[in-house]
Motif scaffolding. Structure first.
Motif, PDB file in Angstrom:
ATOM      1  N   ASP A   1       0.832  -1.199   0.000  1.00 47.05           N
ATOM      2  CA  ASP A   1       0.000   0.000   0.000  1.00 47.05           C
ATOM      3  C   ASP A   1       0.869   1.253   0.000  1.00 47.05           C
ATOM      4  O   ASP A   1       1.989   1.259   0.518  1.00 47.05           O
ATOM      5  CB  ASP A   1      -0.897  -0.009   1.240  1.00 47.05           C
ATOM      6  CG  ASP A   1      -1.898   1.129   1.232  1.00 47.05           C
ATOM      7  OD1 ASP A   1      -2.913   1.013   0.518  1.00 47.05           O
ATOM      8  OD2 ASP A   1      -1.660   2.142   1.927  1.00 47.05           O
ATOM      9  N   ALA A   2       0.327   2.333  -0.552  1.00 52.79           N
ATOM     10  CA  ALA A   2       1.077   3.593  -0.641  1.00 52.79           C
ATOM     11  C   ALA A   2       1.433   4.158   0.724  1.00 52.79           C
ATOM     12  O   ALA A   2       2.372   4.957   0.842  1.00 52.79           O
ATOM     13  CB  ALA A   2       0.264   4.612  -1.439  1.00 52.79           C
ATOM     14  N   SER A   3       0.707   3.762   1.772  1.00 53.21           N
ATOM     15  CA  SER A   3       1.041   4.229   3.119  1.00 53.21           C
ATOM     16  C   SER A   3       2.237   3.495   3.700  1.00 53.21           C
ATOM     17  O   SER A   3       2.762   3.892   4.748  1.00 53.21           O
ATOM     18  CB  SER A   3      -0.163   4.040   4.045  1.00 53.21           C
ATOM     19  OG  SER A   3      -0.445   2.659   4.233  1.00 53.21           O
ATOM     20  N   LYS A   4       2.705   2.442   3.020  1.00 56.09           N
ATOM     21  CA  LYS A   4       3.771   1.598   3.543  1.00 56.09           C
ATOM     22  C   LYS A   4       5.103   1.769   2.828  1.00 56.09           C
ATOM     23  O   LYS A   4       6.130   1.277   3.314  1.00 56.09           O
ATOM     24  CB  LYS A   4       3.358   0.125   3.456  1.00 56.09           C
ATOM     25  CG  LYS A   4       2.070  -0.221   4.188  1.00 56.09           C
ATOM     26  CD  LYS A   4       2.268  -0.253   5.684  1.00 56.09           C
ATOM     27  CE  LYS A   4       1.039  -0.786   6.390  1.00 56.09           C
ATOM     28  NZ  LYS A   4       1.261  -0.967   7.849  1.00 56.09           N
ATOM     29  N   ALA A   5       5.109   2.407   1.662  1.00 53.77           N
ATOM     30  CA  ALA A   5       6.337   2.502   0.883  1.00 53.77           C
ATOM     31  C   ALA A   5       6.219   3.619  -0.138  1.00 53.77           C
ATOM     32  O   ALA A   5       5.128   4.157  -0.381  1.00 53.77           O
ATOM     33  CB  ALA A   5       6.622   1.173   0.176  1.00 53.77           C
ATOM     34  N   ALA A   6       7.346   3.968  -0.740  1.00 57.20           N
ATOM     35  CA  ALA A   6       7.353   4.947  -1.821  1.00 57.20           C
ATOM     36  C   ALA A   6       6.519   4.430  -2.989  1.00 57.20           C
ATOM     37  O   ALA A   6       6.363   3.216  -3.178  1.00 57.20           O
ATOM     38  CB  ALA A   6       8.784   5.215  -2.279  1.00 57.20           C
ATOM     39  N   ALA A   7       5.995   5.357  -3.780  1.00 54.24           N
ATOM     40  CA  ALA A   7       5.065   4.999  -4.853  1.00 54.24           C
ATOM     41  C   ALA A   7       5.637   3.959  -5.807  1.00 54.24           C
ATOM     42  O   ALA A   7       4.915   3.078  -6.287  1.00 54.24           O
ATOM     43  CB  ALA A   7       4.665   6.254  -5.626  1.00 54.24           C
ATOM     44  N   VAL A   8       6.938   4.021  -6.078  1.00 54.71           N
ATOM     45  CA  VAL A   8       7.538   3.075  -7.025  1.00 54.71           C
ATOM     46  C   VAL A   8       7.456   1.638  -6.505  1.00 54.71           C
ATOM     47  O   VAL A   8       7.466   0.682  -7.290  1.00 54.71           O
ATOM     48  CB  VAL A   8       9.003   3.473  -7.317  1.00 54.71           C
ATOM     49  CG1 VAL A   8       9.876   3.320  -6.071  1.00 54.71           C
ATOM     50  CG2 VAL A   8       9.562   2.671  -8.486  1.00 54.71           C
ATOM     51  N   ASP A   9       7.351   1.478  -5.184  1.00 56.34           N
ATOM     52  CA  ASP A   9       7.302   0.150  -4.584  1.00 56.34           C
ATOM     53  C   ASP A   9       5.920  -0.220  -4.069  1.00 56.34           C
ATOM     54  O   ASP A   9       5.742  -1.290  -3.478  1.00 56.34           O
ATOM     55  CB  ASP A   9       8.290   0.069  -3.418  1.00 56.34           C
ATOM     56  CG  ASP A   9       9.724   0.265  -3.855  1.00 56.34           C
ATOM     57  OD1 ASP A   9      10.113  -0.338  -4.877  1.00 56.34           O
ATOM     58  OD2 ASP A   9      10.450   1.025  -3.190  1.00 56.34           O
ATOM     59  N   ALA A  10       4.933   0.642  -4.274  1.00 54.60           N
ATOM     60  CA  ALA A  10       3.586   0.430  -3.727  1.00 54.60           C
ATOM     61  C   ALA A  10       2.588   0.389  -4.874  1.00 54.60           C
ATOM     62  O   ALA A  10       2.133   1.427  -5.354  1.00 54.60           O
ATOM     63  CB  ALA A  10       3.241   1.538  -2.744  1.00 54.60           C
ATOM     64  N   LYS A  11       2.230  -0.828  -5.297  1.00 55.32           N
ATOM     65  CA  LYS A  11       1.410  -0.988  -6.496  1.00 55.32           C
ATOM     66  C   LYS A  11       0.162  -1.821  -6.237  1.00 55.32           C
ATOM     67  O   LYS A  11      -0.339  -2.492  -7.128  1.00 55.32           O
ATOM     68  CB  LYS A  11       2.255  -1.621  -7.610  1.00 55.32           C
ATOM     69  CG  LYS A  11       3.466  -0.780  -8.004  1.00 55.32           C
ATOM     70  CD  LYS A  11       4.303  -1.449  -9.072  1.00 55.32           C
ATOM     71  CE  LYS A  11       5.518  -0.594  -9.426  1.00 55.32           C
ATOM     72  NZ  LYS A  11       6.395  -1.275 -10.428  1.00 55.32           N
ATOM     73  N   ASP A  12      -0.370  -1.768  -5.004  1.00 54.21           N
ATOM     74  CA  ASP A  12      -1.521  -2.622  -4.711  1.00 54.21           C
ATOM     75  C   ASP A  12      -2.793  -2.183  -5.416  1.00 54.21           C
ATOM     76  O   ASP A  12      -3.744  -2.955  -5.495  1.00 54.21           O
ATOM     77  CB  ASP A  12      -1.738  -2.751  -3.194  1.00 54.21           C
ATOM     78  CG  ASP A  12      -2.223  -1.480  -2.540  1.00 54.21           C
ATOM     79  OD1 ASP A  12      -2.039  -0.384  -3.109  1.00 54.21           O
ATOM     80  OD2 ASP A  12      -2.796  -1.569  -1.425  1.00 54.21           O
ATOM     81  N   THR A  13      -2.826  -0.968  -5.958  1.00 62.21           N
ATOM     82  CA  THR A  13      -3.987  -0.533  -6.735  1.00 62.21           C
ATOM     83  C   THR A  13      -3.706  -0.512  -8.238  1.00 62.21           C
ATOM     84  O   THR A  13      -4.514   0.006  -9.013  1.00 62.21           O
ATOM     85  CB  THR A  13      -4.463   0.856  -6.279  1.00 62.21           C
ATOM     86  OG1 THR A  13      -3.397   1.803  -6.423  1.00 62.21           O
ATOM     87  CG2 THR A  13      -4.940   0.829  -4.831  1.00 62.21           C
ATOM     88  N   GLN A  14      -2.583  -1.084  -8.671  1.00 64.14           N
ATOM     89  CA  GLN A  14      -2.272  -1.121 -10.106  1.00 64.14           C
ATOM     90  C   GLN A  14      -3.355  -1.884 -10.856  1.00 64.14           C
ATOM     91  O   GLN A  14      -3.735  -2.988 -10.491  1.00 64.14           O
ATOM     92  CB  GLN A  14      -0.917  -1.779 -10.338  1.00 64.14           C
ATOM     93  CG  GLN A  14      -0.502  -1.833 -11.810  1.00 64.14           C
ATOM     94  CD  GLN A  14       0.892  -2.412 -11.989  1.00 64.14           C
ATOM     95  OE1 GLN A  14       1.743  -2.281 -11.122  1.00 64.14           O
ATOM     96  NE2 GLN A  14       1.116  -3.082 -13.118  1.00 64.14           N
ATOM     97  N   ALA A  15      -3.851  -1.292 -11.920  1.00 62.33           N
ATOM     98  CA  ALA A  15      -4.973  -1.862 -12.670  1.00 62.33           C
ATOM     99  C   ALA A  15      -4.671  -3.276 -13.143  1.00 62.33           C
ATOM    100  O   ALA A  15      -3.600  -3.539 -13.715  1.00 62.33           O
ATOM    101  CB  ALA A  15      -5.313  -0.973 -13.859  1.00 62.33           C
ATOM    102  N   ASN A  16      -5.601  -4.178 -12.888  1.00 61.29           N
ATOM    103  CA  ASN A  16      -5.577  -5.567 -13.357  1.00 61.29           C
ATOM    104  C   ASN A  16      -4.481  -6.423 -12.757  1.00 61.29           C
ATOM    105  O   ASN A  16      -4.307  -7.575 -13.167  1.00 61.29           O
ATOM    106  CB  ASN A  16      -5.468  -5.621 -14.888  1.00 61.29           C
ATOM    107  CG  ASN A  16      -6.634  -4.952 -15.569  1.00 61.29           C
ATOM    108  OD1 ASN A  16      -7.767  -5.034 -15.097  1.00 61.29           O
ATOM    109  ND2 ASN A  16      -6.362  -4.274 -16.673  1.00 61.29           N
ATOM    110  N   VAL A  17      -3.765  -5.895 -11.766  1.00 61.21           N
ATOM    111  CA  VAL A  17      -2.655  -6.638 -11.160  1.00 61.21           C
ATOM    112  C   VAL A  17      -2.686  -6.550  -9.634  1.00 61.21           C
ATOM    113  O   VAL A  17      -2.576  -7.556  -8.946  1.00 61.21           O
ATOM    114  CB  VAL A  17      -1.291  -6.117 -11.687  1.00 61.21           C
ATOM    115  CG1 VAL A  17      -0.141  -6.837 -10.986  1.00 61.21           C
ATOM    116  CG2 VAL A  17      -1.182  -6.300 -13.189  1.00 61.21           C
TER     117      VAL A  17
END
Length: 289
Positions: A88-104
């Motif tokens: 999640d974005a609250s846990k790491a920098a954006a480059v490493d936080a992709k839990d809302t990445q579309a279809n993935v």
């Protein structure tokens, strides 16, 4: 079955409400992580059935999609399953936080299923899931990576050893998965180790088909529990439901389903359901009351 309430002062007594149909998106992601120990992979024992169970889960939702009752199904197997898509974005920098990445990403779907290896650390109050490649970290950890339901996720079905440890839950460890405003309500997992084989395909097939409109927690306990006489290696499924009141959590556990996801209110506490006396490897015997 025992329904246990986490130590928390519950407020209010409202029953769960059915979310308006217009507000329900219907998206499923499945993650089968079967290949381990090779180049670029994480270290664990390879189990081909992990992708087969994921296929069983996806197949049911594809049938719903074909009949116009579901909108999207995505399968992300093996190397596609990375720690960053659990972060999640609250846990790491954006480059490493992709839990809302579309279809993935795991928080880009309303329902997810994952079959992989797992573990827990009671003193650190966490569980982890082993990922399909080592480009990022090899484990997605409940407290250091995950915060679910800030995107779309409502229900997670986790076929992984030690992914829902009772002692971790009892001490509030899984509360880090949510915030009070989170839309995430159910973490179906395992206390202790769980066996693997083609029989898992069969119970996943039954579970997913029987949980469209109710029993999404209760059916998990019924299907995934396995008792082994005279041995300390039962399979002990648990259903952890986050919500504002016990009544709301019970309503989701008993009467919630894929197409009938209940609103459990503010995620300020949780309840856990399990089979009393279940006694697994790498987990304490579950209390009878």
């Amino acid at each position: 079955m025992r329904l246990r309430k986490q130590a928390h002062t519950w407020t209010g007594a409202a029953l769960a409400l059915l979310l308006p149909a217009a507000a329900l998106a219907n998206e499923t992601h499945v993650y089968g992580i079967a290949n381990f120990g090779g180049a670029g992979q994480c270290n664990a024992e390879s189990h081909p059935v992990h992708t087969k169970t994921a296929a069983e889960f996806a197949s049911y939702f594809n049938s719903l999609k074909s009949s116009g009752h579901w909108s999207d199904v995505q399968t992300i197997n093996n190397a596609g399953a990375r720690a960053d898509i659990w972060t999640d974005a609250s846990k790491a920098a954006a480059v490493d936080a992709k839990d809302t990445q579309a279809n993935v990403g795991v928080d880009d779907a309303n329902v997810l299923f994952v079959h992989t290896h797992g573990g827990h650390n009671e003193s650190a109050l966490r569980s982890w899931l082993v990922m399909g490649n080592n480009v990022d970290e090899c484990s997605a950890v409940t407290d250091t990576h995950m915060r679910l339901g800030n995107g779309k996720l409502n229900i997670a079905v986790v076929k992984a050893c030690q992914s829902g440890d009772f002692q971790v839950w009892k001490q509030g460890g899984y509360q880090t998965l949510v915030t009070p405003s989170s839309g995430f309500s159910m973490w179906n997992a395992f206390h202790g180790d769980s066996a693997c084989g083609n029989f898992v395909k069969r119970y996943v097939r039954r579970y997913v088909a029987h949980s469209r409109v109710d029993g999404v927690g209760e059916n998990w306990i019924d299907e995934a529990y396995r008792w082994r006489a005279f041995k300390n290696n039962d399979d002990c499924p648990v259903s952890i439901v986050f919500g504002a009141t016990e009544a709301q959590s019970v309503a989701m556990y008993e009467a919630g389903g894929w197409n009938d996801r209940k609103n459990t209110g503010s995620k300020v506490g949780s309840n856990i359901a399990y089979v009393g006396g279940c006694d697994p490897d790498n987990g304490q015997k579950l209390p009878d009351e």
